[in-house]
Every structure is written in C-alpha cells, then in structure tokens.
Design an enzyme around this catalytic site. Structure first.
Site, PDB file in Angstrom:
ATOM      1  N   ASP A   1      -2.603 -49.947  16.543  1.00  0.00           N
ATOM      2  CA  ASP A   1      -1.539 -50.471  17.380  1.00  0.00           C
ATOM      3  C   ASP A   1      -1.451 -49.588  18.620  1.00  0.00           C
ATOM      4  O   ASP A   1      -1.912 -48.446  18.618  1.00  0.00           O
ATOM      5  CB  ASP A   1      -0.222 -50.453  16.605  1.00  0.00           C
ATOM      6  CG  ASP A   1       0.869 -51.234  17.322  1.00  0.00           C
ATOM      7  OD1 ASP A   1       0.536 -52.063  18.186  1.00  0.00           O
ATOM      8  OD2 ASP A   1       2.053 -51.005  17.027  1.00  0.00           O
TER       9      ASP A   1
ATOM     10  N   GLU B   1     -33.355 -30.314 -16.927  1.00  0.00           N
ATOM     11  CA  GLU B   1     -33.226 -30.214 -18.383  1.00  0.00           C
ATOM     12  C   GLU B   1     -33.999 -31.335 -19.078  1.00  0.00           C
ATOM     13  O   GLU B   1     -34.670 -31.112 -20.109  1.00  0.00           O
ATOM     14  CB  GLU B   1     -31.744 -30.294 -18.765  1.00  0.00           C
ATOM     15  CG  GLU B   1     -30.897 -29.160 -18.185  1.00  0.00           C
ATOM     16  CD  GLU B   1     -29.410 -29.478 -18.235  1.00  0.00           C
ATOM     17  OE1 GLU B   1     -29.017 -30.294 -19.098  1.00  0.00           O
ATOM     18  OE2 GLU B   1     -28.645 -28.938 -17.415  1.00  0.00           O
TER      19      GLU B   1
ATOM     20  N   THR C   1     -22.941 -24.614 -15.740  1.00  0.00           N
ATOM     21  CA  THR C   1     -23.440 -24.890 -14.389  1.00  0.00           C
ATOM     22  C   THR C   1     -22.665 -26.004 -13.698  1.00  0.00           C
ATOM     23  O   THR C   1     -22.581 -26.020 -12.462  1.00  0.00           O
ATOM     24  CB  THR C   1     -24.933 -25.266 -14.427  1.00  0.00           C
ATOM     25  OG1 THR C   1     -25.101 -26.435 -15.236  1.00  0.00           O
ATOM     26  CG2 THR C   1     -25.759 -24.133 -14.997  1.00  0.00           C
TER      27      THR C   1
END
Length: 912
Positions: free
Chosen positions: A330, A724, A752
């Site tokens: 606006d 992993e 971790t």
C-alpha cells in the site's frame, strides 16, 4: 434494485425503492418484517475450523508421521531417551502450529468489533438510539463527528460531511461527501462514491443523515468478511520443501532397512542383531533434529526481526520472506509518511519548493513580510500567513516525541499550519495578532472556506501588508478554479493588479502542472473589508467576491526518505515492488516514480481497468504493471492470486479492513503496527511496528539468511547420514563384520545432529545475500548443487572412515572399530565447520565469527573422547582407548573432508 447501484439513484428514488419516508422513518411492523427478511446487522462467522480440527491437522504432515514411526522404532529397540526426544519435537511443533492457525482464525472476531454498538435512527417519526445490530435496510440514520458508520447507506443530507474511509478504500485523507447521484454504474470505485457511507468507516467532520441500503454480510465490509472466510492459506515454500524431503526420506528409510537387513542375513549375521542395526540405520536416515532446528531458526530469526520493528505472528513467515519475489505494498504510511506535507508554493512570477525556502532562511519579520523584501518572496509570505489563518487545524507539542510537533485536525489544513511553522509563522501567534471574528465554513458545493479577521497593526509598526489600512480582512482558501471565479485581481509582488486573461491562464497552467504531478493544489486569496456582516450573518455570495488571488499551495503525502534505498535494494535482490493503493492514479504515479518503482511514463492501472479484465488478462498485466490505483478489496485479492498463478511468492502489505482477504491469501501478509486495523493484524503473518517498507526489506534479508541456514543444516546432517549409510552398505562387500553397532550409529546421530546443527542456525548472513535473486519457490530442497554435495562428500566421508577401519581390521588392530567410529564422528565436525558459508572460505568469514559453532564442535569432540577413553562409556558403546597415533590418524582423515570442501568452494568462486 442492485445494491451496487444505489449511488446512481436520486434521493427520492432511493427512498421510494426502500419504501420509507425521510421525515418519519420506518414503523415498528416494517422493522420486524425486514429483520426477518434480512437478518441481524452483524457479520456472520462460517466455515471456521474447530480447535480440535486445527490440532489434528498438525499431525498429518509426512515428516511428522515419519518422526512418529521413528519414535516407535526407538521404543522397540529400547532407546527410550531417543523416543522421548523425538516425541517432544513432534508435540512442540504441533503446539506451535495450533497456536499460529488458531490465532489466524480470529480475524472474524476483529471484524465484528468494528460495528458501531449504538446508533441514532429515525423511527415512527422520532429519533431513538438502538443497537446497530437492530438496523434494517430502509432505516434513516443520523451521523455526527466521531460516529462509526453502522451499515452501508445512501446519503440524504450532508453538511460539511467528511468520512475517513482509509480502512476500507485506502484513501489517505477523509472523503468529502455529497448527495448528488453519481453516474457510471458498477465501474465507479468505492472511493469515488461520494454519496455513500460504508460500515467500518467513521465521520471526521460535519454531520448528515443516510438511509440504510445494506446490512450485515451484504455490506461492503461483509463481503470482505466473506472473502476472508473463503480464502485458503497457502503452504510456505519451506513447508512444501519439508514435505517433499519427508516423503523422500520415508522411502529412503524403508529401502535402507530392507537392504541392510537382507545383506546381513545373507552374510550369516544374527537375526536380532541385524534387526536392531537395520532399525538404527533407518532412524539415522531421518534427521529427527530437523524440525527442532527449523523451529529454533525461525524463533531466533523472529527475535532478531522484533529488534528491527518486525513482529512475527506465524513462525513460517520468517522463512517465507526469504523466498518473496513480489512485494505488493500500500502507499499511504508504508511507502509514504502518512501525513500531508506542503511541497511547492507558487505565486505570480515565482515557484519555490518549501525545502528551498527553509534552507535559504525565509525572511519573516514579526510574522509579516516587510517592504524591503523581494516582491515574489513577499507574496509567498503573505500566502503562507493567509493559509495558516484561514485554518481550523492546531499545532501542538507531541508528548510522545520530545521536541516534535503534531497536528490536530484535518490533514490538509494541518499541512498548511505545519508549513507556516517551518517558515517562522506560528498559528498561535497569528491568531493573537489577527483574531478570527467570523467565518463561512467549507462546503462541498463551494469547495472553499473563508474566515474574517480583525486587523491589529500598530501605526508605528514598520512592516507592511496590503490590508493594513482596513479594519478587517477576509482570507479564503479552496479549489483554484473556484477562487479564480470570485477574484478580480491578483497580487503581484507589491501590488494588486487586474486579473487579465493571460494571468488567469498562467495560474491555471501552474495548477494543471502541479495536479498532473499527483499533488493536491489549493488556491489562497484575500479581501480587505471595511465592516463586518450585519448581525454576524454571512452571505457567502456577498463576502466571496472581488477577491485578490495570492497564489497556489501544492501538497503531497511525501515518500519516506529511507524507502527509496529499500526499493533499490529489493530490486537488486530480484524482488519486484508493486504499489496497490486506493489513492488517485496521478498521486500514485508521482510517488512510484519518486521511489523508483516505475520509470517515467510507466503504466498505471485503476480499479476500473481491472474490473474489465478476466483472470487471463489480469495475469498478463501483473507481469509488467507495477502501480495499481483506485482499487477495491476484490481487486487486491485478484492481483495476489494472479501473481501466485505465475508462480510468484507474494508479500502483501496493508493496514485496512479492505486488505484483510489479500493479506490472508498472500504467501505472507504484512500488517501495519501503527495505522493497521485489528482485522488486518489478525489476518497477517507479520506486523511491521513502524509501518515502514524498509523494515520489510530488512525482514527479507533475515528470511533469506534463515533459509540459507536451514539448507546448511540439511546439507550437513544429510551428508553425515549418507556417510554412515555408505559405511554400512559397503563394509559387507569388503568381507568386514558390522563396522558400527546400532548404539554407535544412534550416538553419532545424537551428538553430531545436536549442537553443531543448532550452531548453523545462528550463522550470520552471507555477503551476497541481497545481491542475488530469490530462489525459485518450486525448487527442490536439494537444488543448486546441494544434492551433489551430499552424495560426493558423504561418499568421501564414508570411504575415508571405512578405509581406516578396513586397514585396522586387516592389520588385526584391537581398536579398528573405534578408529572408524571416531573418524566418522570427527569428520562430521570438520564438515560442519567448513559449510558455514556455501561460497566463501572459512578463512574469509573467520574461524571464530560464530563462537557457538566453536563451542559446539569442541563439546562434541570432548563427548567423543569420553566415549573412547572413559571406562563406563567404553562398556556401553563397545569402544577401546585409542593410542595417540591412532587418534592422530582419525583426525588426519577428518581434515581431508575439510580441505576437500574448501577446494569445492574455491572452484565455485572461480566459476562465478
């Protein structure tokens, strides 16, 4: 009769259609019948979700379902602590989501509060006070200063009536009302329907009466309420990306469980052991810390934004800001200062900007201009004084702002008083020297105001004025055309000269040029008087003639000084600012050009233009038109929807009731904290406390940083998990026994993903964060090389860990599994440290620029050493103490990951 066309009807026609007499109003039986037909005059809530429904919806997202499954699996394998941690995260997110959505549903409650509780109405020939909820179409309502309009009505009488409609139409100044029919049908915007009043607005000046034409949900405010309830909130980009990630990880987890479990059984491993290992791998594949990190990142970002005047109502809005591609703003109060300000003074032979006069030290002497001053400057001084005297506004000290002044009264008159004060002409002093003795108030028919003042100039006063020899003087201000009609002379420096055709044309040309520049222009004139009107009865026709025209005053609601830079910064960041306002197109164009939103000659569309367009046509124009003026509520909503259909992420700012549907529909609704209505605030995602566009741009920067940090955490944790998984998948092909136990896998995930992940959430913004375009809203969370990074760095991390583990196993080292375990853990710490910037070297941003990361990595390393060297933990995790050279080997392999990622970033900088 179509309610949209009431403004086109004569008063008598309107009363006939509504079957009501102006003098007597409705009768009791008619009121009862109409109340049964139209219902109560109130806004109806429908389609709102129950609290239980909102709460249940929080548990339907894919990521939440995966986390619940992970918690159940953790319970099966006996890891109660992990189960509790995961469930705590799920519950926390559910509570936050419930609170955010429940508060958003309260927009209707705020809308209902806007109805006036009591209203004066004429019924059965008498004026009575009733509750506004009892109004019906056909009621005659009486309006005075301060009244809230209780329903939509067609004006019957209007005496100097002004209504503040900013909350509904976006018009920055009160609207002068009239009673004459207005041709044009449905195409006439609400702001131009001067013979109508609307629910939710308020009377600021004068008085009048109106016949009610619409009540409740049939009013313009009711239509907005209906739009709010039918508009559905959009998912944020981050929510969509997290849902996509959740689905991907769910599939990956199932695949990992199956592969690891089958390979183990084929190798002859114990069934129970393989089940626990497979489940541990599945849990490891799901970054259960991700929702917590996202929530904490958003919460910390919200706190930082609050310090910069941005209050976040819904946490996802923090991240959504970072993805914004278009800001629909606006004009009034957001791009401008929300106060009318005099910009130009124009007299015959001289046009001056107010700023220039202030810098030059305007030569005012004792509140008048002396003969020694140059004639044009003298004329300017006379005009400013006349405008300040013919004025009802008051200038007084603002107690909330030490040393500042504030205006009380009409914004236009306030601008004239403030301009006079800046030039040394204080209204209080002027009123004492030239006290007002009579007046002809402003009317919409005359379009001017005239005041009469007693002249009190001492004989020995050295200053001069063209009216000093008369006992009274009349000052008049109003429309330029109207003043020229009642003037026969014009002040030219030091004398009044005849208003010839050429001089009149020069004044009209100046008026046209200023008006085309989007400014509001008033004319000022005076007339010396020998006597007051008899009995104080003023005849405007006799008083307002033979005037001497002095000059023109142009004013504007000026742009905020800091917004221009903010607009440029937004453009550099690939964000397109759009102005959507209820103001006049010329005013909108001028402000937009000053701020750099459009170039000179840029296209401006009005609400009438939009009404003629279908969705396809609107979708085409929103791609290149940046300024929309005289818009209605449905236009704002359609603009937002058209932009979203193009794939844009839209931020919509607003302060009025009319903005609420668009605020709710946009990707992020931004309400004004100072001028915003309760409705707009309840419908918004964020409130800017200083009503400043620049604050939005600052919030965008914060939002981008948060999304960057969330991506860094995902990059970090998914790379760690990939490492992993590679270890567990490749080890059987080398003939190795299980390289990691289920408990070791869960330990790596816990340690971790915890503190280092949170440390990434508070990383500082990168240097180029506002020099790049927003990321595409439909891009994958793994886009821009992140997926590739996860694969190759995870592979490197896994192979390095598996390599040292295989070497130790083949050399029959007792601690080979602990070496592998430690290498994998510490290499993840190295990775967390190096990805703090996706582009700059860690040496450039500084190793200690994020002390939280330094502390997190250090603490994680200490915890890992406890697992390796502390006997109680050795017994739990099945580890053995490493010899110094074995620990050095693990640290050396971890350093390889750090160096490899630094090399990757170096190549990225070279390519860019």
């Amino acid at each position: 009769m179509d309610s949209k066309l009431w403004h086109t009807q004569l008063i008598d026609e309107t009363l006939t259609l509504l079957e009501v007499q102006q003098d007597s109003g409705l009768h009791g039986g008619e009121v009862t019948q109409r109340r049964e037909q139209y219902g109560p005059n109130e806004l109806v809530e429908r389609g709102l979700k129950s609290p239980w429904q909102i709460l249940l919806e929080q548990f339907r997202e894919t990521m939440v379902i995966v986390l619940i499954v992970a918690a159940l699996i953790s319970a099966v394998i006996g890891d109660v602590k992990d189960m509790i941690a995961i469930l705590a995260i799920v519950i926390l997110n559910a509570v936050l989501g419930f609170v955010q959505e429940y508060r958003a549903e309260q927009a209707m409650a705020a809308l209902k509060k806007m109805s006036a509780p009591v209203v004066k109405v004429r019924r059965d020939g008498h004026v009575v006070e009733i509750k506004s909820v009892e109004l019906v179409p056909g009621d005659i309502i009486l309006l005075e200063v301060g009244d809230a309009i209780p329903a939509d009505g067609r004006l019957i009488n209007a005496t100097n009536l002004k209504v503040q409609e900013a909350s509904l139409t976006g018009e920055s100044i009160p609207v002068e009302k009239a009673t004459d029919p207005i041709p044009g049908g449905e195409e006439v915007p609400l702001g131009d329907r001067k013979n109508m009043v609307y629910l939710g607005t308020a009377v600021t000046y004068g008085r009048g009466s109106a016949v009610v034409v619409d009540t409740g949900m049939s009013t313009e405010l009711g239509k907005i309420a209906d739009m709010i309830q039918t508009v559905e909130s959009e998912q944020t980009p981050l929510q969509r990306r997290m849902a996509q990630l959740g689905k991907t990880l769910a599939v990956a987890a199932i695949g990992i469980v199956a592969v690891v479990f089958v390979l183990g059984l084929l190798r002859g491993e114990d069934l129970a052991e393989m089940f626990l290992t497979a489940v541990a791998m599945a849990v490891a594949a799901v970054p259960e810390g991700l929702p917590a990190v996202v929530t904490i990142s958003l919460a910390l970002g919200a706190q930082r934004m609050l310090r910069r005047n941005a209050l976040i109502r819904k946490l996802p809005a923090v991240e959504t800001l970072g993805s914004v591609t278009v800001i629909c703003s606006d004009k009034t109060g957001t791009l401008t200062e929300n106060r009318m300000t005099v910009t130009v003074l124009d007299v015959l032979g001289e046009t001056e900007k107010l700023e220039t006069l202030m810098e030059g030290g305007f030569p005012i002497i004792d509140a008048e201009v002396s003969k020694d001053v140059a004639p044009p400057v003298r004329s300017l001084g006379l005009m400013v004084k006349a405008a300040a005297l013919c004025n009802d506004a008051i200038l007084e000290a603002d107690m909330d702002r030490d040393g500042d002044m504030r205006v009380i009264g009409d914004p236009t008159e306030g601008a004239l008083v403030a301009a006079a004060a800046k030039l040394g002409l204080w209204k209080e002093e002027l009123d004492q020297r030239w006290p007002r003795v009579a007046e002809a108030p402003f009317t919409s028919e005359r379009k001017r105001m005239t005041t009469i003042h007693r002249v009190n100039i001492p004989v020995d006063d050295p200053t001069d004025a063209p009216w000093r020899d008369s006992p009274y003087v009349a000052f008049c201000k109003g429309s330029v055309d109207g003043l020229l009609e009642i003037s026969d002379r014009v002040w030219s420096g030091d004398e009044a000269v005849k208003l010839e055709a050429d001089l009149c044309k020069r004044i009209q040309n100046a008026n046209d040029e200023l008006a085309l520049d989007g400014q509001r222009v008033l004319g000022v004139a005076f007339r010396p008087l020998d006597e007051l009107p008899e009995n104080g009865q003023i005849d405007e026709a006799l008083l307002e003639r033979e005037m001497t025209f002095i000059g023109l005053v142009a004013m504007l609601d000026p742009p905020r000084p800091e917004v221009n830079q903010a607009v440029q910064e937004a453009r550099e960041a690939g964000i397109r600012p759009l102005m959507i306002t209820g103001d006049h197109p010329l005013t909108a164009r001028r402000i937009a050009q000053d701020l750099g939103i459009i170039d000179e000659g840029g296209e401006v569309l009005t609400g009438q233009d939009l009404s003629k367009m279908g969705l396809d046509g609107l979708e085409e124009v929103v791609g290149h038109v940046s300024v929309f003026a005289r818009v209605a509520p449905e236009h704002k909503l359609r603009i937002v929807e058209a932009l979203q259909k193009q794939g844009q992420i839209v931020a919509m700012t607003g302060d009025g009731v009319n903005d609420a549907p668009a605020l709710r529909r946009s990707d992020i609704g931004v309400a004004m904290g100072i001028t915003g209505t309760d409705v707009s605030k309840e419908a918004s995602d964020m409130i800017i406390l200083d009503d400043n566009f620049a604050t939005i741009v600052n919030a965008v920067k914060e939002g981008r940083n948060i999304y960057d940090n969330v991506r860094k955490f995902i990059k970090y944790t998914m790379t760690s998990n990939a490492g992993e998984i590679y270890v567990m998948l490749f080890a059987p092909f080398l003939g190795m026994p299980l390289p990691l136990t289920a408990l070791q896998i869960l330990w790596i995930n816990l340690v971790t993903d915890g503190l280092p992940g949170l440390a990434l959430a508070v990383e500082q913004p990168e240097r180029n964060i506002m020099k790049r375009p927003p990321f595409p809203p439909d891009e994958s969370i793994f886009a821009r090389g992140m997926g590739t990074h996860i694969i190759w760095v995870g592979l490197l991390m896994g192979l390095l860990s598996l390599g040292v583990g295989y070497w130790g196993w083949s050399m029959a080292l007792p601690a080979w599994q602990t070496i592998l375990f430690t290498t994998l853990t510490i290499s993840q710490m190295a990775h967390a440290s190096v990805i703090r910037s996706s582009r700059d070297s860690i040496l450039t941003i500084g190793l200690f620029s994020n002390l939280f990361m330094v502390a997190a990595v250090s603490l994680t390393f200490v915890l890992q050493m406890l697992v390796v060297y502390w006997p109680p933990f050795q017994n739990i995790f099945g580890t053995q103490a490493l010899r110094p050279w074995e620990l050095g080997l693990a640290l050396g392999m971890s350093l390889v990951v750090f160096v490899a990622v630094e090399i990757e970033k170096w190549f990225r900088r070279r390519r860019s």
